[in-house]
Design a protein around this motif. Structure first.
Motif, PDB file in Angstrom:
ATOM      1  N   ASN A  63       1.309  -1.187  -0.211  1.00  0.00           N
ATOM      2  CA  ASN A  63      -0.244  -0.197  -0.352  1.00  0.00           C
ATOM      3  C   ASN A  63       1.145   1.819  -0.206  1.00  0.00           C
ATOM      4  O   ASN A  63       0.661   2.134   1.058  1.00  0.00           O
ATOM      5  CB  ASN A  63      -0.666  -0.129   1.632  1.00  0.00           C
ATOM      6  CG  ASN A  63      -2.314  -1.121   1.344  1.00  0.00           C
ATOM      7  OD1 ASN A  63      -2.546  -1.524  -0.253  1.00  0.00           O
ATOM      8  ND2 ASN A  63      -2.234  -1.655   2.191  1.00  0.00           N
ATOM      9  N   TYR A  64       1.867   1.275  -0.686  1.00  0.00           N
ATOM     10  CA  TYR A  64       2.775   1.985  -1.287  1.00  0.00           C
ATOM     11  C   TYR A  64       2.205   3.692  -1.076  1.00  0.00           C
ATOM     12  O   TYR A  64       3.171   4.304  -0.637  1.00  0.00           O
ATOM     13  CB  TYR A  64       4.100   2.230  -2.506  1.00  0.00           C
ATOM     14  CG  TYR A  64       5.270   2.476  -2.365  1.00  0.00           C
ATOM     15  CD1 TYR A  64       6.410   2.101  -1.658  1.00  0.00           C
ATOM     16  CD2 TYR A  64       5.071   3.936  -3.104  1.00  0.00           C
ATOM     17  CE1 TYR A  64       7.435   3.579  -1.653  1.00  0.00           C
ATOM     18  CE2 TYR A  64       5.696   4.569  -3.030  1.00  0.00           C
ATOM     19  CZ  TYR A  64       6.921   4.306  -3.127  1.00  0.00           C
ATOM     20  OH  TYR A  64       7.945   5.266  -3.325  1.00  0.00           O
ATOM     21  N   ASP A  65       1.325   3.644  -1.967  1.00  0.00           N
ATOM     22  CA  ASP A  65       0.780   4.844  -2.080  1.00  0.00           C
ATOM     23  C   ASP A  65       0.291   6.107  -0.907  1.00  0.00           C
ATOM     24  O   ASP A  65       0.126   7.023  -0.673  1.00  0.00           O
ATOM     25  CB  ASP A  65      -0.808   4.956  -3.160  1.00  0.00           C
ATOM     26  CG  ASP A  65      -1.494   4.527  -2.300  1.00  0.00           C
ATOM     27  OD1 ASP A  65      -1.549   3.250  -1.930  1.00  0.00           O
ATOM     28  OD2 ASP A  65      -2.753   5.149  -3.067  1.00  0.00           O
ATOM     29  N   ILE A  66       0.253   4.779   0.399  1.00  0.00           N
ATOM     30  CA  ILE A  66      -0.603   4.905   2.049  1.00  0.00           C
ATOM     31  C   ILE A  66       0.525   5.805   2.599  1.00  0.00           C
ATOM     32  O   ILE A  66       0.653   6.470   3.120  1.00  0.00           O
ATOM     33  CB  ILE A  66      -1.749   4.369   2.186  1.00  0.00           C
ATOM     34  CG1 ILE A  66      -2.625   4.299   1.252  1.00  0.00           C
ATOM     35  CG2 ILE A  66      -1.602   4.727   3.875  1.00  0.00           C
ATOM     36  CD1 ILE A  66      -3.540   3.555   1.327  1.00  0.00           C
TER      37      ILE A  66
ATOM     38  N   ALA B 293     -10.119  -1.151   6.874  1.00  0.00           N
ATOM     39  CA  ALA B 293     -10.368  -0.132   6.657  1.00  0.00           C
ATOM     40  C   ALA B 293     -10.452   0.037   5.076  1.00  0.00           C
ATOM     41  O   ALA B 293      -9.961  -1.166   4.293  1.00  0.00           O
ATOM     42  CB  ALA B 293      -9.198   1.395   7.053  1.00  0.00           C
ATOM     43  N   THR B 294     -11.253   1.461   3.953  1.00  0.00           N
ATOM     44  CA  THR B 294     -11.173   0.494   2.769  1.00  0.00           C
ATOM     45  C   THR B 294     -10.466   1.442   2.216  1.00  0.00           C
ATOM     46  O   THR B 294      -8.604   2.131   3.225  1.00  0.00           O
ATOM     47  CB  THR B 294     -12.066   1.105   2.470  1.00  0.00           C
ATOM     48  OG1 THR B 294     -11.957   2.821   2.770  1.00  0.00           O
ATOM     49  CG2 THR B 294     -13.481   0.833   2.730  1.00  0.00           C
ATOM     50  N   HIS B 295      -9.389   1.872   1.123  1.00  0.00           N
ATOM     51  CA  HIS B 295      -8.487   2.765   0.771  1.00  0.00           C
ATOM     52  C   HIS B 295      -8.892   3.895   0.907  1.00  0.00           C
ATOM     53  O   HIS B 295      -7.926   4.601   1.780  1.00  0.00           O
ATOM     54  CB  HIS B 295      -8.213   1.705  -0.422  1.00  0.00           C
ATOM     55  CG  HIS B 295      -6.962   3.155  -1.215  1.00  0.00           C
ATOM     56  ND1 HIS B 295      -7.129   4.234  -1.999  1.00  0.00           N
ATOM     57  CD2 HIS B 295      -5.604   2.732  -1.633  1.00  0.00           C
ATOM     58  CE1 HIS B 295      -6.110   4.555  -2.075  1.00  0.00           C
ATOM     59  NE2 HIS B 295      -5.333   3.351  -1.992  1.00  0.00           N
TER      60      HIS B 295
ATOM     61  N   GLU C 190      -7.920   9.252   4.582  1.00  0.00           N
ATOM     62  CA  GLU C 190      -8.118   9.721   5.397  1.00  0.00           C
ATOM     63  C   GLU C 190      -7.389   9.815   6.508  1.00  0.00           C
ATOM     64  O   GLU C 190      -7.627  11.274   7.102  1.00  0.00           O
ATOM     65  CB  GLU C 190      -9.551   9.573   5.740  1.00  0.00           C
ATOM     66  CG  GLU C 190     -10.655   9.997   4.399  1.00  0.00           C
ATOM     67  CD  GLU C 190     -11.860   9.522   4.807  1.00  0.00           C
ATOM     68  OE1 GLU C 190     -12.417   9.558   5.890  1.00  0.00           O
ATOM     69  OE2 GLU C 190     -12.824   9.177   3.838  1.00  0.00           O
ATOM     70  N   ARG C 191      -6.651   9.130   6.498  1.00  0.00           N
ATOM     71  CA  ARG C 191      -6.159   8.733   8.422  1.00  0.00           C
ATOM     72  C   ARG C 191      -4.539   9.037   8.070  1.00  0.00           C
ATOM     73  O   ARG C 191      -3.658   8.993   9.628  1.00  0.00           O
ATOM     74  CB  ARG C 191      -6.563   7.140   8.955  1.00  0.00           C
ATOM     75  CG  ARG C 191      -8.034   7.601   8.722  1.00  0.00           C
ATOM     76  CD  ARG C 191      -8.241   5.733   9.602  1.00  0.00           C
ATOM     77  NE  ARG C 191      -9.783   5.592   9.953  1.00  0.00           N
ATOM     78  CZ  ARG C 191     -10.572   5.666   9.228  1.00  0.00           C
ATOM     79  NH1 ARG C 191     -10.683   6.025   8.011  1.00  0.00           N
ATOM     80  NH2 ARG C 191     -11.854   6.107   9.948  1.00  0.00           N
ATOM     81  N   ILE C 192      -4.087   9.243   7.100  1.00  0.00           N
ATOM     82  CA  ILE C 192      -3.009   9.334   6.689  1.00  0.00           C
ATOM     83  C   ILE C 192      -2.044   9.824   7.704  1.00  0.00           C
ATOM     84  O   ILE C 192      -1.135   9.905   8.140  1.00  0.00           O
ATOM     85  CB  ILE C 192      -2.416  10.362   5.734  1.00  0.00           C
ATOM     86  CG1 ILE C 192      -2.175   8.845   4.498  1.00  0.00           C
ATOM     87  CG2 ILE C 192      -0.938   9.741   5.164  1.00  0.00           C
ATOM     88  CD1 ILE C 192      -2.358   8.590   2.743  1.00  0.00           C
TER      89      ILE C 192
END
Length: 154
Positions: free
Chosen positions: A16-19, A111-113, A118-120
């Protein structure tokens, strides 16, 4: 630890690198803002792979605490629950084994993507802040030799 920088290690999952890359950027920025020094950034393939990397960092004298950053996104099975639960349990075990804070900046399970995105910032900054506060408070507690009356450590 007044006057002394708190030295952090950060373990970040590549899955999940983008996150997780955004989480890492937020964590680094917040550590700098709070005057902590990030000594090591260690990337691991996934969240489940974190415990060994965290253990290796905790063994280092130049690390006061470890921040774990990851995102466990819900899929069609309960795999996310297993990954997040087992990882959290082992990270807690390592923290108590080594007597150093290991903070949980892991989004999920469930959690969804979109929820993860939203939580980053919240999860990354809270994990850094918790690591710093725990190091400071444990150090103060360690300095207390005798307590004639109740002490509040904040």
């Amino acid at each position: 630890m007044q006057g002394k920088l708190i030295r952090l290690g950060i373990v970040v999952a590549e899955f999940n690198y983008d996150i997780t890359q955004l989480m890492l950027q937020k964590a680094l920025s917040h550590a700098k803002f709070l005057n902590a020094e990030v000594k090591v950034i260690l990337k691991v393939p996934g969240t489940y792979d974190m415990p060994l990397a965290v253990k290796k960092l905790l063994e280092k004298d130049f690390i006061d605490a470890v921040v774990a950053l990851g995102a466990v996104i819900k899929g069609e099975t309960k795999h996310d629950e297993i990954v997040a639960g087992q990882t959290a349990r082992k990270l807690t075990d390592l923290s108590t084994e080594f007597g150093k804070p290991v903070t949980l900046g892991i989004i999920g399970p469930g959690a969804t993507h979109e929820q993860a995105v939203e939580r980053i910032e919240e999860y990354a900054t809270r994990a850094v802040e918790a690591a710093i506060k725990l190091v400071q408070r444990i150090k103060r507690l360690d300095e207390i030799k005798e307590v004639p009356e109740p002490v509040n450590i904040e």
